[in-house]
Design an enzyme around this catalytic site. Structure first.
Site: not given
Lengths: 231, 231, 231, 231
Positions: B109, B111, B134, B174, B228
């Site tokens: 997480h 900002h 991608d 947020h 990947y």
């Protein structure tokens, strides 16, 4: 000016000089200043009968050259007590804040880019981010236009912040001043002010930011301040 | 809470603490966080009869001070098992994701500026870049507005991502949360989310981005994930 | 060209080579240049009968490779006196400024992003910031379009700056040139030029910047120049 | 594939591996890449009967982990000759350029932010800067949309650049590819491409950039290429 301090007061001042010196490197680290255009101060509360003093950056010294010993000590009228250089030319504004807001232990001033741009157009930074609710409890307000040289800047800061939750004010055409319980908290507020200014600038270019209901902002602010302590 | 782990489980947890600690420096390196406003966690899958646990950043500690030993260990309800500090205040959201998305091994997480600006206006980041095809397989979606304090944020993340190819969600007002098969993959997704947000912001200011046909996006995504590995 | 210098003049030149070399790292530090696209020079005033010379960056050498010994010495017509490399291709412009503005001791040229963008649209950077009042005494003006190869650029700089308070000029479609009492002052002006260009760009996107009355700008400028010395 | 090289050819390849490895750090230094999203290659011209080869970044390795020994060597069809990792997934495009443009000795691909934003809207970067006249000789053109997996990207690059002065092409919805006489020149072109993209973005937001007459652009380009050599 001749002042005598107890060993405990002298030690508290030396500790503040180390802290204030180190915190200037945070202004560089977070991109808040160019050249010498920013300053941090901290109040040292008087003990053993001494009056409060403030520790602040010397004037016109580049950040690379700052050392704890170069930090100057002033009384709360902004008069130099200890220091080989003049205090920052913004000392009068810092001192005014300490005289009129007893809960404040640290003050920071920068010309950080995005916050200063909001100051140039005289618009508060609107609160559309949960991180603003947390840290600022609402918008970041604009203070009056004021020239350096007397108490105008200090008065503008105090009048704007005394009834606000925000620890930051954007002085019109000038730039942000932030306060905190100590210098570190004020530096954090300066870094967050620039970050939310940058984010809200981008948001305003993208479209209409979505409002956060006032009671949600209140809830965010109450919780955050409770967890992390009052600014 | 008293928990006993086999030597193998204890070793796996220590390894995760080292990795999660190091990955926080990537958040700084790529400019995704200011001050302490971001966190990385990793799931450690239970072995020798132990339940899964998660390793996450402690609350309110600056990035410079993080060490592997300061990383905290919680159960998947977000309760502290090992650690000298409280877990990040976002732990409940991370834990909810691990409980409801078994394939997820890492959560991040931030900002980060441009992604959070899209979140403030509640607009998904549209997919006009092959690198988005991608990595994200389409647009990066917006999740609901949710307050910290209960499972609302975790629910919003899971509901938005469970039917999406995107490893990133922009929680409204947020900021972004990203997931991956491990913490490193989630950090990569966080870095790429900010990069595509910044690029698409600039593109939207320049004019009308050119659409990429859906089957081309599908082709890019299928090839990249095959090469990947799934996020 | 054969020139002989007294030990004092030779020492002054060596000192300038060290300073000019170090100041190029400030261009990188403040994000003013990419690759090799910027240069700093300093005048060394003639002593013991010598003519003034200028010390400038060599042409096409990357910033990582610069050493005091690689700085080249030219006369004020821009002819090479000492140096293993050719002088910067902008030397003629620097030399012209030194010949026609005796008070100038340092010149800097960059293509810094935001200042160069103002130059591309041919708009001065308007003065809506107290820091601009301090440092520039008003707007930063635009100079004429001029091609490299003769004295056109130098003439454009001198004609624009000779009646201006500003130590910076934005040469149209080209980029900023700044002057100062020495190279350090000119580098500071270059850093501040980019900073106020960036801030005013953001302000102009946000809305209408608020005017600062001319007498307030005059007051800011008078005070700042008195405190910090003339540029 | 079994290939034998003379000591001189082997030495030339090792030298190129060192150079290509070091040049990747320039991509980071100038902010051109996030995570692993960029690659540099260099042609090594065959000597002692050997065919030309190219040296390129391995696939999916982070920049911190790159060493000269990790650089892979391919033939000009893009087949791996030497290397512990797979070559970059963009190798086919690099190889196609080397096969079809014999004067090219270096190729760079990035997703640098501002250049990629121009690519997303399919607009060339217009030439309103003398530094663009110098380096690019005019606008930076847009190439076609092309998917990875065959020769489409390589063809698009070559068709766009073969009749252009520009060493850079913006592949639509994808990002810039640049060429040069060696890898260093191509990296310089990549850094300059991003810088002029950023500058022109800001200029376009500020207003209408002023045109530079074509003969002035021609003059700038002719002079610069003469001084610094053909790309």
């Amino acid at each position: 000016m001749t002042v005598t301090w107890s060993p405990a007061m002298a030690e508290a001042i030396e500790k503040a000089r180390v802290e204030v010196c180190e915190l200037h490197s945070e202004l560089i680290k977070w991109g808040l200043v160019v050249w010498t255009a920013g300053n941090v101060s901290q109040r040292v509360r008087g003990i053993d009968g001494a009056d409060d003093v403030l520790v602040i950056k010397p004037s016109g010294v580049t950040y690379d050259s700052l050392t704890p010993a170069s930090m100057v000590v002033c009384d709360l009228e902004g008069n130099l007590i200890v220091g080989a250089h003049s205090p920052s030319s913004d000392t009068a504004a810092h001192a005014y804040v300490y005289r009129h807001m007893d809960e404040v232990g640290g003050v920071v001033h920068t010309h950080s880019t995005y916050a200063t741009a909001f100051a140039a157009v005289g618009k508060p930074i609107p609160c559309h981010l949960t991180m603003m609710g947390d840290e600022f409890g609402g918008e970041i307000p604009v203070g009056p236009f004021a020239l350096i040289g007397d108490d105008s800047i200090g008065q503008g800061i105090v009048e704007t912040l005394k009834d606000s939750r925000s620890p930051a004010v954007l002085m019109q055409n000038h730039g942000p001043f932030t306060i905190g319980k100590d210098a570190k908290a004020a530096v954090k507020a300066a870094a967050m002010t620039e970050e939310v200014a940058r984010t809200m600038f981008v948001a305003l270019q993208l479209g209409d930011p979505i409002a956060i209901p006032q009671e949600k902002i209140d809830s965010l602010y109450a919780r955050y301040q409770n967890v992390y302590g009052q600014h």
